[in-house]
Structure formats: C-alpha cells, structure tokens
Write a protein that holds these residues in place. Structure first.
Motif, short mmCIF file in Angstrom:
data_model
loop_
_atom_site.label_atom_id
_atom_site.label_comp_id
_atom_site.label_asym_id
_atom_site.label_seq_id
_atom_site.Cartn_x
_atom_site.Cartn_y
_atom_site.Cartn_z
N ARG A 176 12.69 0.18 -0.32
CA ARG A 176 12.09 -0.88 0.48
C ARG A 176 10.92 -0.32 1.27
NH1 ARG A 176 14.19 -5.71 1.40
NH2 ARG A 176 13.20 -7.03 2.99
N PRO A 177 9.74 -0.98 1.21
CA PRO A 177 8.60 -0.49 1.98
C PRO A 177 8.78 -0.75 3.47
CG PRO A 177 8.05 -2.55 0.91
CD PRO A 177 9.40 -2.17 0.41
N GLY A 178 8.10 0.04 4.28
CA GLY A 178 8.14 -0.15 5.72
C GLY A 178 7.07 -1.13 6.18
N ALA A 179 7.32 -1.80 7.29
CA ALA A 179 6.38 -2.80 7.82
C ALA A 179 5.31 -2.13 8.67
CB ALA A 179 7.12 -3.84 8.64
N VAL A 180 4.07 -2.57 8.48
CA VAL A 180 2.93 -2.09 9.27
C VAL A 180 2.15 -3.32 9.73
CG1 VAL A 180 0.82 -0.74 9.30
CG2 VAL A 180 2.79 0.08 7.98
N TRP A 181 2.06 -3.54 11.04
CA TRP A 181 1.34 -4.69 11.57
C TRP A 181 -0.11 -4.30 11.82
CZ3 TRP A 181 6.25 -3.26 12.90
CH2 TRP A 181 7.27 -4.21 12.65
N THR B 81 0.24 11.02 5.34
CA THR B 81 -0.18 11.75 6.52
C THR B 81 0.76 12.93 6.72
OG1 THR B 81 -0.71 11.60 8.88
CG2 THR B 81 1.22 10.41 8.14
N HIS B 82 0.24 14.02 7.23
CA HIS B 82 1.02 15.22 7.49
C HIS B 82 1.77 15.69 6.24
CE1 HIS B 82 0.10 14.66 11.68
NE2 HIS B 82 0.80 13.54 11.78
N GLY B 83 1.20 15.45 5.07
CA GLY B 83 1.84 15.85 3.83
C GLY B 83 2.94 14.94 3.36
N ALA B 84 3.25 13.89 4.14
CA ALA B 84 4.30 12.94 3.74
C ALA B 84 3.67 11.71 3.11
CB ALA B 84 5.13 12.53 4.96
N ARG B 85 4.44 11.02 2.30
CA ARG B 85 3.94 9.88 1.55
C ARG B 85 5.01 8.79 1.53
NH1 ARG B 85 0.06 9.88 -2.82
NH2 ARG B 85 0.33 8.10 -4.21
N ALA B 86 4.61 7.53 1.73
CA ALA B 86 5.59 6.44 1.76
C ALA B 86 4.91 5.14 1.41
CB ALA B 86 6.24 6.34 3.14
N SER B 87 5.71 4.21 0.85
CA SER B 87 5.22 2.87 0.54
C SER B 87 5.34 2.00 1.78
CB SER B 87 6.00 2.26 -0.63
OG SER B 87 7.38 2.23 -0.32
N ALA B 88 4.40 1.07 1.94
CA ALA B 88 4.38 0.22 3.14
C ALA B 88 3.86 -1.16 2.78
CB ALA B 88 3.52 0.86 4.23
N VAL C 174 0.85 -1.19 0.00
CA VAL C 174 0.00 0.00 0.00
C VAL C 174 0.88 1.24 0.00
CG1 VAL C 174 -1.89 -1.15 1.23
CG2 VAL C 174 -0.11 0.05 2.53
N THR C 175 0.22 2.37 -0.21
CA THR C 175 0.86 3.68 -0.08
C THR C 175 0.14 4.43 1.03
OG1 THR C 175 1.49 3.76 -2.41
CG2 THR C 175 1.43 5.84 -1.22
N LEU C 176 0.90 5.02 1.95
CA LEU C 176 0.34 5.73 3.10
C LEU C 176 0.71 7.21 3.01
CD1 LEU C 176 1.32 3.22 5.95
CD2 LEU C 176 -0.83 3.32 4.67
#
Length: 756
Positions: free
Chosen positions: A176-181, A94-101, A90-92
C-alpha cells in the motif's frame, strides 16, 4: 480474631513452601493479565485517538480521474465529506530509501479526515513544492521536515514541510502506498481521485458504500476502504497478542483456583481433629472459615500487589513491543482503574474459591462422627491380597491399592493436575506454530522472499534483470487490482499470479490449487464476507467488467484480512489481453540473504525497479514466545502446588500405615516406594489426559484464532514427539522425586516400635 490470626500464622509456618508457590503463581497470573490489558490498549487506542481527533472518514472511495464524486455528499447519512482530491501515484527516494506514495492535491486543511501534524507545518502557498508526509511513509524514507524527496525519472523534487498521522490504512512496503498531501499544482499528472465520507451511523457503512457505488457507477470505482479495515490494519498483531495473553492468564487463574480448592479441601481433611478441638473451645463456623479465607487472601493480595508493582516499575524497559504497550497504557487516563480492576478481580476470585473450599471446615462437628473420622481403604481388597499372593512387589500393590481405594479423591487430584499440564501442552503448541511459520513463511502464504515492482520497465526487461542473479530460483509475475463484491458493499483484492507453465505455490489449506480456466483460491476472509464455500462460483466487478471465478480451494492469505481471490495471471489475461504484470514475487535459494539480493537487483535496474523484502506474516508474534515461556513457568508452579498437596495428603493419611507396614516387616525403602507409586499413578493419569485432550484443543484454538483474523485454519503445528517425550518424562520424574523425598522423610519420623 486474635485466635484466628494465630491459627493462620501457625498454619503458614507449617506450609511455607506451598505458600511461596501460591504467591509466585499469583504474580505470574496477574502479570499476564496486565500485559494482556496493556496490549489491548496498545492495539486500540492509538488509532481510535487519531480517528476521533481528526474527525476521520468512515469510508474512503478511490475513483477514476474522470468521475464526479460531488453527488456523494447528498447520500442519506453522510454528515461530512473530505475531498475529492486529485491523486497521482509516484515513487519517492531520499537518504538511499525508496517507497511508493500517493500525492493528494488539496488547498486547505480538510475538516473531515484531516491529518494530525506531529512535526513541521502544513502546506503553504509560498512553497508550491512543499508536502506533508504520512508518518509511516516518513519512517520508511527516514524523512522529516526540511528533507528533499526525489521522484526518479521525472526530474521533480518535493520538500517536506511536515509529518502527520492519519486514521487511514498506513504505508506498507510492496502492498500500500503512503499518503502525501501537496498543493494541486504539485500533482502534475492526476491518475485518480479520492473522497472521504463521514457517516452519522458507522453501523450503516455497507449500505452507504452500496449507495455510493450506485451513484458513481461500478466502472468509476477503483477501491473502497472502510474504517473497520483501517482499524484492523492499525491494530495488527497487537490485538492477537492481547487475546492470547488474556486467554492464558484467565486459564491459569482457573487452574490456580482449582489447585487452591484442592489444597484447602485436603488441609481440612488433614485437620479434622484440630478443627473439632477449635470448635470445642469456642470457635464458630465463621471463624474457622475466616481463618482459611484470611490466610489465602493475604497470599493473593501479596502476589497481585507484587505483580502490579513489577509491571508498573518495568514500564517501557520491557523488551520490544511489550515495553511500548505498557508505556502507552500507563499514559492513558484510566490505566490505574484497569490495573486495580485486574488486581481486585484476581483477589476476589481467589477469595471466593477459598471460601467455597473452606465451607466444609465450618461444617465439621465439635465431636468427629464416624463419617468424618473414617479412613477409606484401610483394609486390603481381594484383588490386592491376590496380587500379593502371586508375588508382585508389595510397593507396587500397596501404591495402586491406595489410589483405587480412594478412587474419587484420586480422580479429582488427577483432574486438577491435568489442567495446568493441558495448558502447558497448548502453550507448547503455540510456540511450535510460531517457530514453524517463522522459519517457513511459505506455510503462512508467503513463498516469495522478495517483491519487485517495475517502474518504467517492460515485462521482458524485468525478467532479464531478475533472472540475472543466480540466487533467484523462481520468478512469479503478477498483478493485483480491486474488485467490487456482489451487492457492491465492499472491495476485495483480485490477484493474478503465476502462469500455467510456472504456477504459483499457493498455501492451500482446503481443496486444491487452481489449475484450469476460471479456477481460483481465496482467503478465509473472503469466504466469510461472501458466505460461500469451496466449490462455489463467485462473481465480482473489476471496473465495469464482470469477473466470474470458480473457488476450488481455500488458501492461507496474510494480506487484506484474507479478503483476497487469487488465480493465475493467464486467467485474467483471457478477459483482458492487454494486462501486464506489475509485481513480481521472487523465491531465493536457501543461503541467500534477501536484503543483499534486493540491493543488488535494484542496482542492476538503475533505480527503475523497487525491490522489497516480503514481511513475514508471523514476525509480529515473536514477543509471544518469551511470554509463553513465562506462562509455562507459572503453570509449572501451579502443577507443583497440586503435587505438594497430593503428596502431603498421602503422607499425612498414610502415617498410621507406616507404623503398620514397618511392624509386618516392610523395609523403609518399600514403604517409600509404595507412596511414590501412588503419586505416579495419579501423575501419569493426569499426563495422559493432558496429552489426549490438550493436543486436539491446541489445534482447535489455533485454527479458531486463524479464522478470526482472516488467515483461516490449517496453521496449527503440534509439538514434535521428542518435545512431548521430554515434557512427559520431566513431569513424571518431578512427581516421583517429590513423592520419594516426602515419603522418605515421613518414614524416618517413626520407629517400628512406636505404635500409637
């Protein structure tokens, strides 16, 4: 004992300047060694702590959603399993920032590879949209407990319940995407699975990976990540900084000990009469040696203690990463032991060198024999008399004669002086390399200033958006996928980038860039992993499809420890016609600001395009420049000590010559010039030796360091000619000034009629 102390105090009063330089040199050496120790701890301990406390998995295997990873638990040597967990890319925002996860569905805290909460709470069934975010991803999103994360284009939102550390490779923008549990209900459309394996014997990781791929089938495995890769990524550039600091610190310590050995040996020669008198009045050889050892142990202890107090007081007030490293190191249980070990080791090493040099003083007889009293070179050689007869300047002839008559001693002096100069040349080369790669990242394998990832846009739409900004000078479409190496013991990155019409500008260090069908280049890490050379063919497995490529060159690859194979996108499309670009590299004009262009392009795409600034591969080495400047100052002090020793020795041994030369009609200026010529001869010889040996050594060391990190050789940049000229002129002019001042002072002490 009192007599020994009094003699040492008297000698100190006669050589205060030399003592000061020795203490300052010791301070610089110990500071560099302590900083190296702190950086090693900073590089290793955080990841090791997280891995141990979380019962980290040694192998993480990503598989397709249809695979069945449950049989992995039965593999011999596997002591624990984490997962399998369904995942969703997914893509997340918030606060104007964007990152793959990567969302991971789990119902309970894992027992193997469990996240370590640093803020907030774990998942709760009462909050089905709650998530725990990996700490690196949380920093990128500026997110914390209580924040809401949006999933663009889906209408879904997630609430952050906590932030956790993980021993897996962390989030890296564009790589590399970040991990989200999350709870399984929050993973709406799973596109894969991930399973962690904890092993009884970490050394059997490759064998376990091979068995796991066999059990699952090569077509089911998307990517394999091992604990070694996670540790290397976590250590980053910190371990390299520690290695460089440690190398220079130890080399400076050796140079200082050589200079100290020469200083003591010279002092013994200059005090033969005094030492004989001391022995005649009852001094034993051990007392004579002890006087020298005690004196220099005090110098070493003062310098080492001062350095330890300086580093301890500095703490986190040191700039940037050095401050973080010192603060973390000071918080470790055994930091005091490491500090004492460095201080004690330095003092003992200097003491041993002093004892070795002072041993000659203990062997001086109470009545000097001709072997000790003889003055080599007292009479002019035939060549010197011939040169004087031909009208050559007496200062030049006498200066060269003094060096030639004592050739063994002059050679030793030049060698001792050449060592710190050689290390300065190596340090300048490291500085130049960092500066050149920082200003020209394309030479380090990063020609693209920006990286764009499409999110729901087709290739034509992406190219239209990217081409609409005139600051973008080139667009390189590409795709990256994981591939299993032969033997199925690890995964590597297979990258298709650029086209035959618009080829990607690879930083090729060996061989050539790929041009034809099935041609590719690879990083040093891949050559080391597969034990192949340029010109070999390699076979890998992408999913269930084999891929055979001809390695025509070695490129500089800053990603994935160099375990990357790169070819053109057209070559990959020949085997898979449905392959579409997923990432785009953007080259910008010289005056373009990457952050401004990225924001503009993301706005044009309406939030459906992730644009990141490509990280400079050597950005993490920037603190090294300040450290190198300090090391150059320390090495200059060591060279100054050796010069003081050489000049002082020449002045003392030439005291009798001064009276004779004045008596035969030489002016004070000519006598001073002859001493200056003698010092310049040894200094120029040392400088030439430092340049001749130092430049190839610097290239070899930098290339060896590049090979050890997976970047490969070909990174080294030697200092420009102008810098070397300034360095050489400064060194020679300093030696000439020091020799002239010392010799002129000695000449003024004697009158022409004061023949003794």
């Amino acid at each position: 004992m009192r007599a020994m102390v009094r003699w040492a105090r008297a000698d100190f009063r006669r050589h205060r300047g030399e003592a000061l330089f020795l203490v300052l040199s010791t301070v610089g050496i110990v500071v560099s060694l302590l900083l190296a120790t702190a950086l090693f701890a900073y590089a290793t301990n955080p990841w090791q702590r997280v891995f141990s406390q979380s019962e980290g998995a040694h192998v993480w295997i990503r598989t397709s959603a249809s695979a069945d990873p449950r049989p992995l638990a039965a593999i011999d040597g596997v002591t624990g399993v984490s997962g399998p967990y369904p995942t969703e890319s997914v893509t997340l925002t918030t606060h104007g920032a964007r990152a793959s996860a990567e969302l991971r569905g789990t119902t309970a805290m894992p027992s193997v590879g469990r996240p370590l909460l640093t803020a907030g709470t774990w998942l709760r069934a009462t909050q089905p949209d709650g998530v725990v975010v990996e700490s690196g991803l949380a920093r990128a999103l500026l997110a914390g407990p209580g924040d809401t994360l949006d999933l663009p284009g889906t209408g879904r939102t997630l609430n952050v319940l906590g932030v956790a550390e993980s021993a897996e490779p962390g989030y890296s923008p564009g790589e590399r995407p970040g991990a989200v549990w999350a709870l399984p209900s929050a993973v709406a459309t799973p596109d894969g699975q991930i399973t962690g394996l904890r092993l009884r014997n970490p050394g059997a990781t490759d064998y376990t990976v091979q068995r796991a791929v066999t059990v699952l089938g090569a077509g089911a495995v998307d990517e394999v990540t091992t604990w070694q890769q996670a540790r290397t990524r976590a250590q980053g550039d910190n371990r390299l900084l520690g290695q460089v600091l440690g190398l220079f610190g130890l080399a400076a310590l050796v140079a200082a000990c050589f200079a100290l050995h020469g200083a003591i040996s010279t002092r013994v020669r200059g005090h033969l009469h005094n030492i004989s008198v001391l022995k005649a009045i009852g001094f034993t050889p051990s007392l004579v040696v002890g006087a020298f050892v005690l004196q220099h142990l005090v110098y070493a202890l003062l310098g080492a203690t001062g350095a330890a107090l300086l580093v301890t007081a500095l703490g986190d007030r040191a700039p940037g990463r050095l401050g973080e490293a010192i603060a973390l190191w000071q918080g470790l249980p055994h930091s005091a032991t490491g500090l004492l070990a460095v201080v004690a080791g330095t003092v003992v090493f200097i003491g041993a060198t002093t004892a070795l040099a002072a041993w000659r003083a203990g062997r001086v007889p109470a009545v000097p024999s001709p072997r000790y009293a003889a003055q080599p070179g007292a009479s002019l050689s035939g060549a010197a008399r011939f040169a004087l007869g031909r009208g050559l300047t007496p200062a030049l002839v006498l200066g060269v004669h003094r060096v030639a008559a004592r050739w063994a001693r002059s050679l030793a002096t030049s060698a001792r002086l050449a060592l710190p100069l050689l290390l300065i040349v190596v340090a300048m080369s490291a500085w130049t390399t960092i500066d050149r790669l920082h200003d020209h990242p394309e030479q380090a394998g990063r020609p693209a200033a920006l990286v764009a990832h499409a999110d729901g846009l087709g290739d034509a739409e992406v190219r239209t958006v990217l081409g609409s900004d005139p600051r973008v000078t080139a667009v390189y479409p590409g795709v990256e996928m994981s591939a299993l190496v032969p033997g199925q013991t690890a995964t590597i990155a297979l990258r298709g980038v650029g086209t035959r019409e618009d080829p990607y500008p690879f930083a090729v260090a060996e061989g050539r860039a790929p041009r034809g069908s099935h041609e590719a280049v690879a990083g040093q890490g891949l050559f080391d992993l597969l034990h192949v050379r340029v010109g070999d063919w390699v076979r890998m497995t992408v999913g269930a499809r084999p891929q055979v490529l001809h390695l025509v060159g070695r490129s500089i690859e800053p990603e994935n420890a160099g375990r990357v194979v790169s070819t053109s996108l057209d070559n990959l499309r020949a085997d898979d016609s449905g392959l579409r670009p997923s990432v785009y590299g953007l080259r910008l004009g010289a005056d373009a600001e990457p952050a401004a262009v990225a924001a503009h392009l993301a706005g044009l795409a309406g939030g459906r395009l992730d644009v990141y600034t490509a990280a400079n591969p050597v950005a993490g080495l920037s603190p090294l420049r300040e450290v190198i400047a300090g090391l150059i100052a320390v090495l200059a002090l060591i060279g100054l000590v050796e010069l003081l020793t050489s000049v002082g020795s020449g002045v003392r041994e030439g005291a009798r010559d001064v009276l004779v030369l004045k008596a035969i009609g030489l002016t004070p200026r000519q006598i001073t010039a002859s001493a200056t010529v003698a010092t310049l001869s040894t200094s120029v010889a040392a400088l030439l030796a430092a340049l001749v040996c130092g430049l190839p050594l610097a290239r070899w060391l930098i290339d060896a360091q590049g090979r050890s990190t997976g970047l490969g050789s070909g990174l080294a940049h030697l200092p420009p000619a102008g810098m070397l000229v300034v360095f050489g002129v400064t060194a020679v002019a300093g030696a000439a000034a020091l020799a002239t001042l010392s010799a002129a002072r000695e000449v003024r002490r004697y009158r022409a009629d004061a023949v003794r």
